[in-house]
Design an enzyme around this catalytic site. Structure first.
Site, mmCIF file in Angstrom:
data_model
loop_
_atom_site.group_PDB
_atom_site.id
_atom_site.type_symbol
_atom_site.label_atom_id
_atom_site.label_comp_id
_atom_site.label_asym_id
_atom_site.label_seq_id
_atom_site.Cartn_x
_atom_site.Cartn_y
_atom_site.Cartn_z
ATOM 1 N N ARG A 46 -25.238 5.280 8.189
ATOM 2 C CA ARG A 46 -24.806 6.176 7.112
ATOM 3 C C ARG A 46 -24.277 5.313 5.976
ATOM 4 O O ARG A 46 -23.598 4.319 6.219
ATOM 5 C CB ARG A 46 -23.705 7.109 7.610
ATOM 6 N N GLU B 280 -27.001 18.079 1.749
ATOM 7 C CA GLU B 280 -27.656 18.288 3.041
ATOM 8 C C GLU B 280 -29.141 18.607 2.818
ATOM 9 O O GLU B 280 -29.503 19.140 1.767
ATOM 10 C CB GLU B 280 -26.989 19.445 3.790
ATOM 11 N N ARG C 233 -21.916 6.127 14.786
ATOM 12 C CA ARG C 233 -22.912 5.483 13.932
ATOM 13 C C ARG C 233 -22.239 4.556 12.933
ATOM 14 O O ARG C 233 -21.132 4.826 12.467
ATOM 15 C CB ARG C 233 -23.731 6.529 13.175
#
Length: 157
Positions: free
Chosen positions: A46, A54, A88
């Site tokens: 990310r 989104e 992540r």
């Protein structure tokens, strides 16, 4: 004399860029997330400090395409900053010396995510976001742009 050499090495390491790894971008997942191939393993990354629309949100597809136009298939450098709640990597993505996170903000493709962007450069990014908004660049060309965190919150209700 040895202590001086060691001190110089420590100072040099503290000032060196902390590119922990590089990898080839195998997919662009969203306007703020990519998957890279590093050591024959896929890693989702990310982009630190930003939040893009989104995929099902207005401008989400355009933001993803914009990011892909720069990084898809390219070898990028990843400077990890932290891990998100799912483990992540959240990092600064660079390509040929260009900061891709910053590029997304300055071109109106993402918001600065103020709650998570805590580095000194985040203030500069906020100013870049304000300039993009003033010139109606990217997502700011659409009236009533809704930040993705508000869009996600509304979807949970």
């Amino acid at each position: 004399m040895r202590w001086f050499f060691l001190l110089c090495m420590v100072v040099a390491l503290m000032q060196a860029p902390a590119f922990a790894y590089s990898g080839k971008v195998v997919s662009v997942d969203e306007g703020d997330a990519i998957t890279v191939l590093h050591d024959n393993k896929k890693k989702r990354v990310r982009l630190y400090g930003i939040d893009a629309p989104e995929p099902r949100q207005s401008y989400g597809k355009k933001s993803k395409e914009f990011l892909g136009s720069f990084v898809k298939g390219e070898r990028v450098d990843i400077e990890p900053k932290k891990a998100d709640k799912n483990g992540r990597t959240m990092g600064i993505v660079s390509l040929g010396g260009d900061n891709i996170n910053e590029l997304m903000v300055v071109n109106g493709q993402a918001w600065v995510h103020r709650p998570s962007c805590k580095e000194d450069f985040c203030e500069k990014w906020v100013k870049m976001e304000e300039a993009a908004k003033a010139t109606r660049a990217g997502l700011w060309s659409e009236p009533g742009a809704v930040p993705p965190w508000e869009f996600r919150r509304a979807g949970k209700r």
